[in-house]
Design a protein around this motif. Structure first.
Motif, PDB file in Angstrom:
ATOM      1  N   ASN A 176       0.808  -1.215   0.000  1.00 52.83           N
ATOM      2  CA  ASN A 176       0.000   0.000   0.000  1.00 52.83           C
ATOM      3  C   ASN A 176       0.839   1.262   0.000  1.00 52.83           C
ATOM      4  OD1 ASN A 176      -2.616  -1.260   0.063  1.00 52.83           O
ATOM      5  ND2 ASN A 176      -2.223  -1.797   2.200  1.00 52.83           N
ATOM      6  N   THR A 177       2.077   1.155  -0.449  1.00 52.21           N
ATOM      7  CA  THR A 177       2.947   2.325  -0.477  1.00 52.21           C
ATOM      8  C   THR A 177       2.686   3.176  -1.710  1.00 52.21           C
ATOM      9  OG1 THR A 177       5.241   3.061  -0.604  1.00 52.21           O
ATOM     10  CG2 THR A 177       4.730   0.928  -1.570  1.00 52.21           C
ATOM     11  N   VAL A 178       2.829   4.478  -1.561  1.00 52.45           N
ATOM     12  CA  VAL A 178       2.541   5.401  -2.649  1.00 52.45           C
ATOM     13  C   VAL A 178       3.563   5.280  -3.786  1.00 52.45           C
ATOM     14  CG1 VAL A 178       3.879   7.358  -1.762  1.00 52.45           C
ATOM     15  CG2 VAL A 178       1.816   7.785  -3.112  1.00 52.45           C
ATOM     16  N   VAL A 179       4.759   4.720  -3.497  1.00 47.89           N
ATOM     17  CA  VAL A 179       5.751   4.595  -4.564  1.00 47.89           C
ATOM     18  C   VAL A 179       5.323   3.589  -5.618  1.00 47.89           C
ATOM     19  CG1 VAL A 179       7.670   5.291  -3.086  1.00 47.89           C
ATOM     20  CG2 VAL A 179       7.092   2.867  -3.288  1.00 47.89           C
ATOM     21  N   LEU A 180       4.272   2.824  -5.344  1.00 46.85           N
ATOM     22  CA  LEU A 180       3.744   1.882  -6.337  1.00 46.85           C
ATOM     23  C   LEU A 180       2.897   2.560  -7.405  1.00 46.85           C
ATOM     24  CD1 LEU A 180       2.595  -1.026  -3.968  1.00 46.85           C
ATOM     25  CD2 LEU A 180       4.477  -1.120  -5.607  1.00 46.85           C
ATOM     26  N   VAL A 181       2.515   3.804  -7.164  1.00 43.77           N
ATOM     27  CA  VAL A 181       1.547   4.466  -8.037  1.00 43.77           C
ATOM     28  C   VAL A 181       2.023   4.537  -9.487  1.00 43.77           C
ATOM     29  CG1 VAL A 181       0.486   6.703  -8.548  1.00 43.77           C
ATOM     30  CG2 VAL A 181       0.385   5.772  -6.234  1.00 43.77           C
ATOM     31  N   THR A 182       3.271   4.981  -9.707  1.00 44.80           N
ATOM     32  CA  THR A 182       3.746   5.159 -11.083  1.00 44.80           C
ATOM     33  C   THR A 182       3.789   3.848 -11.866  1.00 44.80           C
ATOM     34  OG1 THR A 182       4.984   7.158 -10.525  1.00 44.80           O
ATOM     35  CG2 THR A 182       5.650   5.986 -12.503  1.00 44.80           C
ATOM     36  N   PRO A 183       4.434   2.774 -11.345  1.00 45.65           N
ATOM     37  CA  PRO A 183       4.414   1.533 -12.130  1.00 45.65           C
ATOM     38  C   PRO A 183       3.024   0.941 -12.281  1.00 45.65           C
ATOM     39  CG  PRO A 183       5.431   1.155  -9.974  1.00 45.65           C
ATOM     40  CD  PRO A 183       5.285   2.631 -10.137  1.00 45.65           C
ATOM     41  N   LEU A 184       2.162   1.106 -11.285  1.00 49.15           N
ATOM     42  CA  LEU A 184       0.794   0.595 -11.410  1.00 49.15           C
ATOM     43  C   LEU A 184       0.029   1.344 -12.496  1.00 49.15           C
ATOM     44  CD1 LEU A 184      -0.247  -0.035  -7.680  1.00 49.15           C
ATOM     45  CD2 LEU A 184       0.147  -1.758  -9.455  1.00 49.15           C
ATOM     46  N   LEU A 185       0.229   2.656 -12.558  1.00 50.66           N
ATOM     47  CA  LEU A 185      -0.413   3.420 -13.635  1.00 50.66           C
ATOM     48  C   LEU A 185       0.114   2.984 -14.998  1.00 50.66           C
ATOM     49  CD1 LEU A 185      -0.547   7.048 -12.152  1.00 50.66           C
ATOM     50  CD2 LEU A 185      -2.479   5.524 -12.589  1.00 50.66           C
ATOM     51  N   GLY A 186       1.400   2.652 -15.053  1.00 49.61           N
ATOM     52  CA  GLY A 186       1.961   2.128 -16.293  1.00 49.61           C
ATOM     53  C   GLY A 186       1.310   0.822 -16.694  1.00 49.61           C
ATOM     54  N   MET A 187       1.071  -0.053 -15.709  1.00 54.87           N
ATOM     55  CA  MET A 187       0.399  -1.325 -15.994  1.00 54.87           C
ATOM     56  C   MET A 187      -1.035  -1.088 -16.435  1.00 54.87           C
ATOM     57  SD  MET A 187       1.914  -3.551 -12.811  1.00 54.87           S
ATOM     58  CE  MET A 187       0.908  -4.998 -13.162  1.00 54.87           C
ATOM     59  N   ALA A 188      -1.712  -0.136 -15.792  1.00 52.03           N
ATOM     60  CA  ALA A 188      -3.094   0.171 -16.175  1.00 52.03           C
ATOM     61  C   ALA A 188      -3.170   0.635 -17.620  1.00 52.03           C
ATOM     62  CB  ALA A 188      -3.671   1.238 -15.241  1.00 52.03           C
ATOM     63  N   LYS A 189      -2.203   1.447 -18.030  1.00 54.85           N
ATOM     64  CA  LYS A 189      -2.197   1.920 -19.410  1.00 54.85           C
ATOM     65  C   LYS A 189      -1.996   0.762 -20.376  1.00 54.85           C
ATOM     66  CE  LYS A 189       0.006   4.865 -22.790  1.00 54.85           C
ATOM     67  NZ  LYS A 189       0.970   5.919 -23.106  1.00 54.85           N
ATOM     68  N   VAL A 190      -1.091  -0.146 -20.030  1.00 55.14           N
ATOM     69  CA  VAL A 190      -0.848  -1.304 -20.896  1.00 55.14           C
ATOM     70  C   VAL A 190      -2.102  -2.155 -21.028  1.00 55.14           C
ATOM     71  CG1 VAL A 190       0.417  -3.473 -21.112  1.00 55.14           C
ATOM     72  CG2 VAL A 190       1.629  -1.378 -20.470  1.00 55.14           C
TER      73      VAL A 190
END
Length: 581
Positions: free
Chosen positions: A240-254
């Motif tokens: 639940n760390t905020v540093v996951l936001v960027t790679p998760l958004l990248g996965m969402a885009k993919v």
């Protein structure tokens, strides 16, 4: 041997004369060429209003920050502002990855000499690009590439070399050297493949790689590196760390780009939960995932759910900045899109009008900014759709006059506005006025780019359509043929832009009474291009397939017609659609 970084001498920026080029607009038109649709319809003219093409990052005076998620998007940020929250990627160019130089962002004492050199290199490249010295930026990137290449050849393949290559790849991405970016990413992959997950800088490099792969359309590779960095960060900081936001958004885009909507929605919801836990339910950081989720839901026909996301964005901005802030205006535009998707056109029009008034009153963005112009154009298109064409045309004329006043009568950006006005007049059957506007746009783009530049084919094809409606078929054919030859030379004979020009040409030649054998061969060529680009079972091939069957029947080629007729019937059933020729 330690990795080294080359920085320019103080005289580096002055040894080459600055060159101002109109290539900027050529790039815009070139990038947009696959998206434009020119069609001839006998009974109904299909209005298409064009938005201002997005200008490449390197040509906009956007605030660049080191170490970017190149393709990540943050909505509702003016190109003249930088309000991106830490850890959340920015739409407007490069934004530093929060996973790299975390300490450095708070204290310069936490940055190693190597990290400081990386920042200096990126800052220098950024400055050169922003000041129009693209060639100097490329020279600096190339010098550093040659240096790190020597180190790699000497057997030094550690994280420092990977980090330098990462910065170079971001720089080459910014100057548009995409082919070389692919090559650099391959080298980075070779270096980091055997590295342990706890290596310093690895997480940041992976974040950047995921973003660049996504921008290049290499979604499978993007997903792999984003998944790896997500696993690293989860093991290090928790789920639940905020540093996951960027790679998760990248996965969402993919997931979104590859049609895996359910997975994309789940990832967006996870990002929203993480940000709510860490930043609160009314944090501005929520805007990015809410915007991505809303757009995805609209695309999937879930307009009511999308509306909820955009309402939440509107409420966040209103509470933070007040009702008359430009960000509120842009949030209203997003909500208007959802209203349109639901069929509530009048509500959408009211939202657009309010948003435009706020932008004018707040001076949040210049009136000739592309985001502002797109708001005008969206509203104008919607007014045309609901039968209020005169109102829409008045908006388009006002938009043209503003751009003309601020940029001059020969500025290439006026071409878009002339095309839009011409489309509006064509819908009203005033093809004489449409022709005049299109010829003006053609004069401007010819003067700016030259007669053989592919950007001239936009007004050319629209002019061919207009002349067709004016029953000046021979002239229309000549212009369509010229546009076709330009596109064939630029994009290849089997490209989508060529298919579009062929479609236009075939319609004109049909009325001119050209031979049926010749027309059939042209249509078969169109069909081959569509099959190559979209697949043999795609919906896009139905109309062309129907025309091919029509001419095969007229020519009595029953053996060739029968299998295509069966295929057409199957596709019609698949897409529950009847196509009439």
């Amino acid at each position: 041997m330690a990795a080294s970084i080359l920085l320019p001498s103080p005289s580096f920026n002055t040894y080459r004369t600055n060159q101002v080029s109109l290539k900027l607009h050529s790039q815009c038109w070139h990038q947009s060429i696959n998206c434009i649709s020119v069609s001839l319809q006998t009974h109904k003219y299909n209005l298409k209003i064009y938005t201002i093409p997005a200008i490449p990052t390197v040509t906009r005076q956007f605030p660049l920050k080191p170490f970017a998620a190149v393709d990540s998007l943050e909505p509702h940020v003016s190109p003249h502002q930088n309000n991106a929250a830490p850890g959340v990627s920015s739409q407007n160019g490069f934004h530093r990855s929060k996973t790299l130089f975390d300490k450095a962002s708070n204290s310069s004492d936490g940055m190693s000499d190597f990290e400081r050199q990386l920042l200096e290199l990126f800052d220098e490249v950024k400055t050169l690009i922003m000041t129009g010295n693209k060639n100097d930026a490329v020279d600096l990137l190339q010098a550093n590439y040659e240096a790190v290449k020597e180190q790699l050849n000497a057997g030094a393949k550690g994280m420092e070399e990977a980090a330098i290559l990462d910065v170079l790849a971001l720089g080459y991405m910014a100057v548009g050297e995409l082919k070389f970016v692919r090559s650099l990413l391959n080298v980075i992959n070779e270096v980091i493949d055997s590295q342990k997950d706890d290596e310093p800088l690895l997480d940041s490099i992976l974040v950047h790689m995921g973003s660049m792969y996504s921008t290049l359309g290499e979604f499978e590779k993007s997903l792999l590196v984003n998944q790896r960095v997500t696993d690293i960060l989860e093991n290090r900081h928790g789920k639940n760390t905020v540093v996951l936001v960027t790679p998760l958004l990248g996965m969402a885009k993919v997931f979104s780009s590859t049609g895996k909507t359910t997975k994309a929605v789940d990832v967006y919801h996870r990002v929203i939960r993480i940000l709510e836990l860490s930043r609160g339910a009314e944090s501005e950081d929520l805007v990015v995932p809410l915007f991505g989720l809303g757009n995805l839901l609209i695309k999937e026909g879930r307009a009511t759910d999308a509306e909820k996301s955009f309402i939440r964005i509107l409420n966040i901005y209103t509470k933070l900045y007040g009702e008359n802030d430009g960000r509120v205006a842009l949030a209203m535009c997003s909500l208007a899109h959802a209203k349109c998707a639901k069929g509530n056109a009048n509500d959408a029009i009211d939202l657009y009008k309010k948003s435009l008034q706020i932008v004018k009153d707040s001076s949040y963005m210049p009136l000739d900014d592309s985001m502002t112009e797109n708001m005008w154009i969206d509203l104008a298109e919607l007014l045309h759709v609901v039968g209020r064409g005169r109102e829409g045309r008045e908006l388009l004329e006002e938009c043209l006059l503003i751009t003309e006043k601020l940029k001059g009568k020969d500025d290439p950006s006026l071409v878009t506005h002339y095309l839009n006005l011409a489309a509006s007049y064509s819908q009203s059957k005033d093809f004489v006025m449409a022709e005049r506007l299109l010829r003006t746009s053609l004069e401007i783009i010819n003067k700016a780019e030259g007669p053989d530049n592919p950007s001239v084919t936009f007004p050319m094809l629209h002019l061919a359509v207009t002349l067709y409606h004016l029953k000046r078929d021979e002239e229309a054919e000549q212009i369509a043929l010229e546009a076709l030859h330009i596109r064939e030379k630029e994009f290849g004979k089997d490209s989508l832009p060529v298919r579009e020009a062929l479609d236009c040409l075939v319609s004109i030649q049909t009325r001119l009474g050209k031979g049926e054998v010749e027309l059939l061969e042209q249509l078969k060529r169109v069909l081959r291009i569509q099959e190559k680009e979209f697949g043999c079972e795609s919906e896009e091939v139905i109309t062309t397939l129907n025309k091919v069957v029509f001419y095969l029947d007229k020519l009595g080629k029953k053996d060739e017609k029968f299998p295509l007729e069966k295929r057409l019937s199957r596709l019609r059933m698949k897409y529950k659609r009847v196509v009439q020729y």
